[in-house]
Design a protein around this motif. Structure first.
Motif, PDB file in Angstrom:
ATOM      1  N   GLN A   4       0.840  -1.065   0.103  1.00 27.79           N
ATOM      2  CA  GLN A   4       0.116  -0.094   0.008  1.00 27.79           C
ATOM      3  C   GLN A   4       1.066   1.373  -0.195  1.00 27.79           C
ATOM      4  OE1 GLN A   4      -3.233   0.607  -0.016  1.00 27.79           O
ATOM      5  NE2 GLN A   4      -2.766   2.515  -0.294  1.00 27.79           N
ATOM      6  N   PHE A   5       0.684   2.036  -0.971  1.00 29.68           N
ATOM      7  CA  PHE A   5       1.213   3.490  -1.030  1.00 29.68           C
ATOM      8  C   PHE A   5       0.426   4.405  -0.198  1.00 29.68           C
ATOM      9  CE2 PHE A   5       2.671   7.492  -2.531  1.00 29.68           C
ATOM     10  CZ  PHE A   5       3.997   7.409  -2.461  1.00 29.68           C
ATOM     11  N   LEU A   6       0.793   4.972   0.787  1.00 26.71           N
ATOM     12  CA  LEU A   6      -0.068   5.774   1.808  1.00 26.71           C
ATOM     13  C   LEU A   6      -1.075   6.742   1.001  1.00 26.71           C
ATOM     14  CD1 LEU A   6       2.173   6.279   5.051  1.00 26.71           C
ATOM     15  CD2 LEU A   6       0.193   4.515   4.527  1.00 26.71           C
ATOM     16  N   HIS A   7      -0.527   7.323   0.013  1.00 30.98           N
ATOM     17  CA  HIS A   7      -1.022   8.514  -0.667  1.00 30.98           C
ATOM     18  C   HIS A   7      -1.573   8.413  -1.785  1.00 30.98           C
ATOM     19  CE1 HIS A   7       0.912  10.822   2.407  1.00 30.98           C
ATOM     20  NE2 HIS A   7       2.144  10.383   1.886  1.00 30.98           N
ATOM     21  N   TRP A   8      -1.923   7.301  -2.320  1.00 29.37           N
ATOM     22  CA  TRP A   8      -2.386   6.771  -3.671  1.00 29.37           C
ATOM     23  C   TRP A   8      -3.842   5.846  -3.249  1.00 29.37           C
ATOM     24  CZ3 TRP A   8      -1.903  10.085  -7.428  1.00 29.37           C
ATOM     25  CH2 TRP A   8      -0.620  10.976  -7.359  1.00 29.37           C
ATOM     26  N   LEU A   9      -4.870   6.011  -3.976  1.00 33.49           N
ATOM     27  CA  LEU A   9      -5.963   4.965  -4.243  1.00 33.49           C
ATOM     28  C   LEU A   9      -6.504   4.854  -5.499  1.00 33.49           C
ATOM     29  CD1 LEU A   9      -8.380   3.603  -2.605  1.00 33.49           C
ATOM     30  CD2 LEU A   9      -9.563   5.596  -2.765  1.00 33.49           C
ATOM     31  N   LYS A  10      -6.569   3.387  -5.975  1.00 29.17           N
ATOM     32  CA  LYS A  10      -7.042   3.072  -7.141  1.00 29.17           C
ATOM     33  C   LYS A  10      -8.541   3.732  -7.391  1.00 29.17           C
ATOM     34  CE  LYS A  10      -4.962  -1.333  -7.970  1.00 29.17           C
ATOM     35  NZ  LYS A  10      -5.491  -2.780  -8.456  1.00 29.17           N
ATOM     36  N   ALA A  16     -13.513   4.815  -3.564  1.00 30.80           N
ATOM     37  CA  ALA A  16     -13.389   5.938  -4.381  1.00 30.80           C
ATOM     38  C   ALA A  16     -14.485   6.845  -4.749  1.00 30.80           C
ATOM     39  CB  ALA A  16     -12.177   5.689  -5.382  1.00 30.80           C
ATOM     40  N   ARG A  17     -15.542   6.103  -5.473  1.00 28.69           N
ATOM     41  CA  ARG A  17     -16.603   6.619  -5.893  1.00 28.69           C
ATOM     42  C   ARG A  17     -17.495   7.207  -4.752  1.00 28.69           C
ATOM     43  NH1 ARG A  17     -21.023   2.463  -7.836  1.00 28.69           N
ATOM     44  NH2 ARG A  17     -20.923   3.162  -9.952  1.00 28.69           N
ATOM     45  N   TYR A  18     -17.397   7.015  -3.572  1.00 30.07           N
ATOM     46  CA  TYR A  18     -18.045   7.670  -2.534  1.00 30.07           C
ATOM     47  C   TYR A  18     -17.312   8.666  -1.666  1.00 30.07           C
ATOM     48  CZ  TYR A  18     -21.404   3.844  -3.132  1.00 30.07           C
ATOM     49  OH  TYR A  18     -22.282   3.202  -4.086  1.00 30.07           O
ATOM     50  N   TYR A  19     -15.742   8.465  -1.645  1.00 28.20           N
ATOM     51  CA  TYR A  19     -15.181   9.354  -0.890  1.00 28.20           C
ATOM     52  C   TYR A  19     -14.139  10.338  -1.637  1.00 28.20           C
ATOM     53  CZ  TYR A  19     -17.286   6.624   2.683  1.00 28.20           C
ATOM     54  OH  TYR A  19     -18.354   5.994   3.554  1.00 28.20           O
ATOM     55  N   GLN A  20     -14.224  10.170  -2.840  1.00 29.49           N
ATOM     56  CA  GLN A  20     -13.139  10.907  -3.459  1.00 29.49           C
ATOM     57  C   GLN A  20     -13.059  12.349  -3.230  1.00 29.49           C
ATOM     58  OE1 GLN A  20     -13.041  10.343  -7.666  1.00 29.49           O
ATOM     59  NE2 GLN A  20     -11.505  12.033  -7.999  1.00 29.49           N
ATOM     60  N   ALA A  21     -14.123  13.173  -3.247  1.00 32.33           N
ATOM     61  CA  ALA A  21     -14.050  14.428  -3.004  1.00 32.33           C
ATOM     62  C   ALA A  21     -13.658  14.735  -1.657  1.00 32.33           C
ATOM     63  CB  ALA A  21     -15.537  15.074  -3.105  1.00 32.33           C
ATOM     64  N   GLU A  22     -13.858  14.000  -0.565  1.00 31.80           N
ATOM     65  CA  GLU A  22     -13.382  13.989   0.675  1.00 31.80           C
ATOM     66  C   GLU A  22     -12.004  13.856   0.916  1.00 31.80           C
ATOM     67  OE1 GLU A  22     -13.805  12.521   5.293  1.00 31.80           O
ATOM     68  OE2 GLU A  22     -15.400  12.403   4.026  1.00 31.80           O
ATOM     69  N   TRP A  23     -11.386  12.753   0.394  1.00 31.24           N
ATOM     70  CA  TRP A  23     -10.171  12.306   0.629  1.00 31.24           C
ATOM     71  C   TRP A  23      -9.015  12.532  -0.242  1.00 31.24           C
ATOM     72  CZ3 TRP A  23     -11.313   6.259   0.645  1.00 31.24           C
ATOM     73  CH2 TRP A  23     -11.971   5.807   1.855  1.00 31.24           C
ATOM     74  N   GLU A  36      -4.357   2.498 -17.777  1.00 31.05           N
ATOM     75  CA  GLU A  36      -4.625   1.097 -17.404  1.00 31.05           C
ATOM     76  C   GLU A  36      -5.076   0.982 -15.757  1.00 31.05           C
ATOM     77  OE1 GLU A  36      -2.121  -1.977 -18.589  1.00 31.05           O
ATOM     78  OE2 GLU A  36      -1.804  -1.017 -20.535  1.00 31.05           O
ATOM     79  N   ASN A  37      -4.466   1.874 -15.006  1.00 29.59           N
ATOM     80  CA  ASN A  37      -4.648   1.704 -13.559  1.00 29.59           C
ATOM     81  C   ASN A  37      -4.593   3.225 -12.801  1.00 29.59           C
ATOM     82  OD1 ASN A  37      -4.900   0.627 -11.080  1.00 29.59           O
ATOM     83  ND2 ASN A  37      -2.605   0.329 -10.802  1.00 29.59           N
ATOM     84  N   PRO A  38      -5.576   3.872 -13.194  1.00 30.52           N
ATOM     85  CA  PRO A  38      -5.712   5.310 -12.777  1.00 30.52           C
ATOM     86  C   PRO A  38      -5.851   5.473 -11.269  1.00 30.52           C
ATOM     87  CG  PRO A  38      -7.796   4.763 -13.903  1.00 30.52           C
ATOM     88  CD  PRO A  38      -6.716   3.707 -13.974  1.00 30.52           C
ATOM     89  N   MET A  39      -5.055   6.471 -10.529  1.00 31.01           N
ATOM     90  CA  MET A  39      -5.120   6.508  -9.149  1.00 31.01           C
ATOM     91  C   MET A  39      -5.335   7.975  -8.722  1.00 31.01           C
ATOM     92  SD  MET A  39      -3.510   3.726  -8.489  1.00 31.01           S
ATOM     93  CE  MET A  39      -2.783   3.809  -6.701  1.00 31.01           C
ATOM     94  N   ILE A  40      -5.791   8.190  -7.485  1.00 27.47           N
ATOM     95  CA  ILE A  40      -6.186   9.426  -7.106  1.00 27.47           C
ATOM     96  C   ILE A  40      -5.323   9.645  -5.893  1.00 27.47           C
ATOM     97  CG2 ILE A  40      -8.315  10.468  -5.568  1.00 27.47           C
ATOM     98  CD1 ILE A  40     -10.112   8.580  -7.171  1.00 27.47           C
ATOM     99  N   ALA A  41      -4.770  10.759  -5.642  1.00 26.44           N
ATOM    100  CA  ALA A  41      -3.937  11.262  -4.570  1.00 26.44           C
ATOM    101  C   ALA A  41      -4.968  11.719  -3.406  1.00 26.44           C
ATOM    102  CB  ALA A  41      -3.226  12.571  -4.930  1.00 26.44           C
ATOM    103  N   VAL A  42      -4.580  10.797  -2.161  1.00 22.77           N
ATOM    104  CA  VAL A  42      -5.428  10.953  -1.146  1.00 22.77           C
ATOM    105  C   VAL A  42      -4.666  11.610   0.016  1.00 22.77           C
ATOM    106  CG1 VAL A  42      -7.069   9.198  -1.615  1.00 22.77           C
ATOM    107  CG2 VAL A  42      -4.959   8.588  -0.543  1.00 22.77           C
ATOM    108  N   CYS A  43      -5.305  12.485   0.837  1.00 26.79           N
ATOM    109  CA  CYS A  43      -4.497  13.175   1.810  1.00 26.79           C
ATOM    110  C   CYS A  43      -4.707  12.170   3.371  1.00 26.79           C
ATOM    111  CB  CYS A  43      -5.137  14.438   2.000  1.00 26.79           C
ATOM    112  SG  CYS A  43      -4.591  15.332   3.570  1.00 26.79           S
ATOM    113  N   THR A  44      -3.467  11.756   4.028  1.00 28.38           N
ATOM    114  CA  THR A  44      -3.402  11.310   5.150  1.00 28.38           C
ATOM    115  C   THR A  44      -4.132  12.058   6.351  1.00 28.38           C
ATOM    116  OG1 THR A  44      -1.194  11.699   5.545  1.00 28.38           O
ATOM    117  CG2 THR A  44      -1.587   9.693   4.500  1.00 28.38           C
ATOM    118  N   GLY A  45      -4.256  13.286   6.244  1.00 28.76           N
ATOM    119  CA  GLY A  45      -4.969  14.223   7.249  1.00 28.76           C
ATOM    120  C   GLY A  45      -6.567  14.115   6.969  1.00 28.76           C
TER     121      GLY A  45
END
Length: 97
Positions: A4-10, A16-23, A36-45
Motif C-alpha cells: 500500500q502506498f499511503l497517498h494513492w488510491l485506485k 473512491a466513488r463515494y469518498y474521492q471528494a473528501e479524501w 490502465e490503472n488510474p489513481m487518486i492522490a489522497v490526504c492522510t490528514g
C-alpha cells in the motif's frame, strides 16, 4: 506480501466513488494518469487514514497474511477544504498547507 502506498488510491476502488471528494488532496498532484490503472492522490490528514487502518486490520485477520509493505511516508501538500486543509491568502487565493 500486500503493498500500500499511503497517498494513492485506485480510482476503480469502490470507496473512491463515494469518498474521492473528501479524501483527495485537491492539489496539483491530484491524479496519476495511468490509463490502465488510474489513481487518486489522497490526504492522510483526511478520513482516508481511518479507512486505511480499518482495511489493514481486516487484512491482517487473514491467516495467510503475515505483513504489509507500506510506502510513501513523506507527506504531500493538501488544499482540500472538505477535510479542513488549505487557507486563503490576502489576495483571496486558496493555498495548500
Amino acid at each position: 506480501m500486500p503493498y500500500q502506498f499511503l497517498h494513492w488510491l485506485k480510482a476503480s476502488a469502490p470507496e473512491a466513488r463515494y469518498y474521492q471528494a473528501e479524501w483527495a488532496t485537491a492539489s496539483a498532484r491530484a491524479g496519476l494518469d495511468d490509463v490502465e490503472n488510474p489513481m487518486i492522490a489522497v490526504c492522510t490528514g483526511s478520513h482516508w487514514s481511518d479507512m486505511l487502518v480499518y482495511a489493514l486490520a481486516r487484512l491482517m485477520d487473514d491467516p495467510g497474511v503475515d505483513g504489509v509493505y507500506m510506502d510513501g511516508a513523506v507527506g504531500y501538500q493538501c488544499s482540500n477544504a472538505a477535510h479542513g486543509h488549505g487557507w486563503r491568502d490576502d489576495n483571496g487565493q486558496w493555498r495548500t498547507q
